[in-house]
Design an enzyme around this catalytic site. Structure first.
Site, PDB file in Angstrom:
ATOM      1  CE  LYS A 198      62.272  22.780  -3.954  1.00 24.62           C
ATOM      2  NZ  LYS A 198      62.890  23.633  -4.996  1.00 24.62           N
ATOM      3  CD  GLN A 232      63.002  26.902  -6.651  1.00 28.72           C
ATOM      4  OE1 GLN A 232      63.333  26.174  -5.738  1.00 28.72           O
ATOM      5  NE2 GLN A 232      62.302  26.476  -7.673  1.00 28.72           N
ATOM      6  CG  ASP A 274      68.916  21.691  -7.030  1.00 28.95           C
ATOM      7  OD1 ASP A 274      67.867  21.022  -7.010  1.00 28.95           O
ATOM      8  OD2 ASP A 274      68.949  22.934  -6.880  1.00 28.95           O
TER       9      ASP A 274
END
Ligand code: GUN
Length: 292
Positions: free
Chosen positions: A52, A96, A119
């Protein structure tokens, strides 16, 4: 041989559009910024976070990678999130998943500024997905799956889509996205999971099967109707002494047999994975645009 859906090539198309949008934002004095937070040292999570960060740099985005020790406390992590919420150079924040077990992940997600929740996990963004409010953020993997289908000219409108798996990250939001009342949705969606009765009968009636159950090679040829479209979200590490790393990545679909029957299928790796990262970049650019 069925049509192989090339996630890397489709992600490249997404980046062509994104580069133009990023240039326009920069001309207005805004560089979209993404903060990726990793707690602990899970090797798979570390690899995702690295890719990422790398993609942000390739696109010229501002990237902040925070790698915190597994001993980080809930309070310390909440303080970090507060700092990022207040940081004007950061438009998107991703923590994460999964964090270490002593972390209350739901509380961390609720602490995110929903305008920076790229997200799409914050309750406000989940609600916006249900309400079909396009200002919200949709989770990256479901968005990537939808885009793969659209770019591959697979008809979603009116199709029977069977999603295997009911996770908050993939199955549930994907079902909501594909049943939305718009030209990129309008599917008849069935969600099956580990407790479903008559699972094979259900998957055999699917025009499109999307496997997201986290079990290597679970979807077999008998699960699939002739000429169905099969999208494999799974990324499972299986031991393989013949490889340098000692493992290889396989999906939730038994590719060799299912590919004999499907009209189109995604490989693992090189299918959904690259699209998830592309959609994270896209959500970060959207967050920057909406901050104007
Ligand atoms: N872990 C696996 N997939 C994801 C994702 O899409 N977002 C985050 N934050 N963690 C993940």
């Amino acid at each position: 041989m069925p049509n192989l859906i090339d996630g890397r090539a489709i992600a490249e198309k997404v980046y062509v559009d994104l580069r133009r949008e990023i240039a326009e934002l920069k001309a207005q004095g805004i560089t979209p910024g993404l903060a990726v937070v990793l707690v602990g040292d899970d090797p798979a999570s570390r690899a995702y976070v690295r890719s990422k960060d790398k993609m942000c740099r390739e696109l010229g985005l501002h990237s902040l990678k925070l790698e915190l020790p597994a001993s980080t406390t809930q309070t310390e992590l909440l303080n970090r999130v507060e700092q990022l919420n207040a940081d004007a150079s950061i438009h998107g924040i991703l923590v994460q998943s999964p964090p270490p077990v002593h972390i209350d992940e739901a509380a961390i997600v609720r602490a995110l500024d929903p305008r920076k929740d790229v997200d799409g996990f914050h309750p406000e963004n989940v609600a916006k997905l249900v309400l079909e409010d396009a200002t919200g953020f949709v989770p990256c993997t479901p968005l990537g799956v939808q885009r793969l289908l659209i770019e591959s000219s697979v008809n979603i409108n009116g199709a029977h889509v069977v999603v295997l798996g009911r996770s908050m990250i993939v199955g549930k939001p994907l079902a909501l996205l594909l049943m939305q009342k718009n030209a990129e949705g309008n599917a008849t969606v069935t969600v099956v999971h580990s407790r479903s009765r008559d699972l094979v009968e259900i998957t055999r009636s699917a025009d499109i099967i999307i496997a997201a159950i986290g079990r290597a090679g679970f979807v077999k040829i008998d699960h699939v109707r002739q000429d169905a479209v099969v999208i494999d979200v799974g990324i499972n590490r299986v031991d393989d002494a013949a490889t340098e790393r000692g493992y290889r990545l396989v999906g939730d679909v038994a590719f060799d047999e299912v590919s004999k029957k499907a009209s189109a299928i995604t490989p693992v790796p090189g299918g959904v994975g690259p699209m998830t990262i592309a959609m994270l970049m896209s959500n970060t650019v959207k967050a920057a645009r909406q901050s104007l």
